[in-house]
Design a protein around this motif. Sequence first.
Motif, PDB file in Angstrom:
ATOM      1  N   ASP A 257       0.859  -1.103  -0.124  1.00  0.00           N
ATOM      2  CA  ASP A 257       0.042   0.054  -0.240  1.00  0.00           C
ATOM      3  C   ASP A 257       1.056   1.245   0.024  1.00  0.00           C
ATOM      4  O   ASP A 257       0.529   2.175  -0.685  1.00  0.00           O
ATOM      5  CB  ASP A 257      -1.132   0.130   1.173  1.00  0.00           C
ATOM      6  N   LYS A 258       2.001   1.331   0.995  1.00  0.00           N
ATOM      7  CA  LYS A 258       2.840   2.364   0.869  1.00  0.00           C
ATOM      8  C   LYS A 258       3.665   2.687  -0.562  1.00  0.00           C
ATOM      9  O   LYS A 258       3.820   3.734  -0.882  1.00  0.00           O
ATOM     10  CB  LYS A 258       3.851   2.115   1.989  1.00  0.00           C
ATOM     11  N   LEU A 259       3.789   1.251  -1.072  1.00  0.00           N
ATOM     12  CA  LEU A 259       4.695   1.774  -2.486  1.00  0.00           C
ATOM     13  C   LEU A 259       3.665   2.344  -3.495  1.00  0.00           C
ATOM     14  O   LEU A 259       4.179   3.069  -4.134  1.00  0.00           O
ATOM     15  CB  LEU A 259       4.939   0.160  -2.976  1.00  0.00           C
ATOM     16  N   ILE A 260       2.452   1.803  -3.767  1.00  0.00           N
ATOM     17  CA  ILE A 260       1.532   2.285  -4.364  1.00  0.00           C
ATOM     18  C   ILE A 260       1.166   3.753  -4.083  1.00  0.00           C
ATOM     19  O   ILE A 260       1.090   4.649  -5.162  1.00  0.00           O
ATOM     20  CB  ILE A 260       0.349   1.626  -4.288  1.00  0.00           C
ATOM     21  N   ALA A 261       1.042   4.096  -3.012  1.00  0.00           N
ATOM     22  CA  ALA A 261       0.692   5.516  -2.647  1.00  0.00           C
ATOM     23  C   ALA A 261       2.054   6.286  -3.079  1.00  0.00           C
ATOM     24  O   ALA A 261       1.816   7.518  -3.595  1.00  0.00           O
ATOM     25  CB  ALA A 261       0.550   5.628  -1.091  1.00  0.00           C
ATOM     26  N   LYS A 262       3.106   5.929  -2.855  1.00  0.00           N
ATOM     27  CA  LYS A 262       4.205   6.701  -3.303  1.00  0.00           C
ATOM     28  C   LYS A 262       4.338   6.871  -4.808  1.00  0.00           C
ATOM     29  O   LYS A 262       4.688   7.958  -5.440  1.00  0.00           O
ATOM     30  CB  LYS A 262       5.530   5.991  -2.895  1.00  0.00           C
ATOM     31  N   LEU A 263       3.958   5.750  -5.701  1.00  0.00           N
ATOM     32  CA  LEU A 263       3.896   5.895  -7.077  1.00  0.00           C
ATOM     33  C   LEU A 263       2.897   6.749  -7.323  1.00  0.00           C
ATOM     34  O   LEU A 263       3.040   7.697  -8.392  1.00  0.00           O
ATOM     35  CB  LEU A 263       3.586   4.414  -7.654  1.00  0.00           C
ATOM     36  N   ASP A 264       1.651   6.613  -6.619  1.00  0.00           N
ATOM     37  CA  ASP A 264       0.640   7.590  -7.016  1.00  0.00           C
ATOM     38  C   ASP A 264       0.728   9.128  -6.883  1.00  0.00           C
ATOM     39  O   ASP A 264      -0.029   9.828  -7.458  1.00  0.00           O
ATOM     40  CB  ASP A 264      -0.671   7.069  -6.214  1.00  0.00           C
ATOM     41  N   SER A 265       1.833   9.380  -5.790  1.00  0.00           N
ATOM     42  CA  SER A 265       2.126  10.721  -5.533  1.00  0.00           C
ATOM     43  C   SER A 265       2.796  11.546  -6.741  1.00  0.00           C
ATOM     44  O   SER A 265       2.602  12.636  -6.886  1.00  0.00           O
ATOM     45  CB  SER A 265       3.194  10.835  -4.441  1.00  0.00           C
ATOM     46  N   GLY A 266       3.337  10.745  -7.870  1.00  0.00           N
ATOM     47  CA  GLY A 266       3.784  11.438  -8.904  1.00  0.00           C
ATOM     48  C   GLY A 266       5.280  12.207  -8.699  1.00  0.00           C
ATOM     49  O   GLY A 266       5.861  12.680  -9.478  1.00  0.00           O
ATOM     50  N   THR A 267       5.562  11.719  -7.321  1.00  0.00           N
ATOM     51  CA  THR A 267       7.194  12.380  -7.192  1.00  0.00           C
ATOM     52  C   THR A 267       8.146  11.492  -6.453  1.00  0.00           C
ATOM     53  O   THR A 267       9.092  11.784  -6.178  1.00  0.00           O
ATOM     54  CB  THR A 267       6.884  13.479  -6.112  1.00  0.00           C
TER      55      THR A 267
END
Length: 311
Positions: A257-267
Amino acid sequence: MYYPYFRGKQFELITIRDMAGVFSDNNFIPVIEPVRESLGGLKKALSAVHAAEGHAIVIVNPYHGDHQEDGAGITALLQDEFIGTSNIRAGVLLRNEMTIDEAMDCYNQHLDHNPVLVHAGCNVPKLLAAALENDMPGLTNVFVEEHSKLLYRRHFDKSTRILIRDGFKRQRNADYPELEEFSDLHVTYKDLGMAGFGDFLMVGDAYSESGGPAYAVAIHLTFIDPDKDDVMYVYHFVSDTKDTPSDPAGKFGQALDKLIAKLDSGTSNILETEAIKEFKALHEKGHFPGLGYVKKLSMKHHIETLADYLG
């Protein structure tokens, strides 16, 4: 040129087999230290590299694992399956306890496989270089940075020199920070007079037979930061649950979940590799493939990231 150093456990060998085409296409050369008594997985990995017209270096005198007392089985595998091939080379691992005579005996025994010296400790580099003086122009020397500083490496400056740095600061999964520097060697290796570079991927040089119970699950992903001189960093996505060895699937889900959230952040600066696509698919399905497979995906992503940068 990139020389990733693998210890030959199951998922390391599967990674080599699966990435054989990428290795060949990018002229990446894996260095493999076999640590398991059974050599079936090693044979499959080397056969895949050979079929892809790639190259590999196989340590014939491992320091760790089941062959540390006798590497005769590895030598026999090279002789029986890969004799007459120039792309599967023997690696002679140099440690502090080896004498010059022992090193030269191992080197001469494997001349049919164009031996490479892998320096992980040697007390008399000047004497060794003198013994190899006539071979030096065609010789490849792979140096593990921690055991071979600049003055050491200078003795072999007439050869092809590769520098391997352990960029992975291994610790308990629960203790990893979110982000830390991995290496700049992919940028600086030529400035250091090297023809190539390497690392120990997302495993590190420290060796253990098993990882033990997973009180926390961590997913390690490297990326290159264009705003910081293309230095490579590593994210550690660690599960929130860290106090019990049970439910590795649930803890993997937390880390993912943390990995995907970081990817989705765009940064994140994380490259959209085939491995990242697999992580996304696992997240969509809610599937836990096992910790070995997760480690394989992290290694695959690291290799794909360097292939993109160097390509």
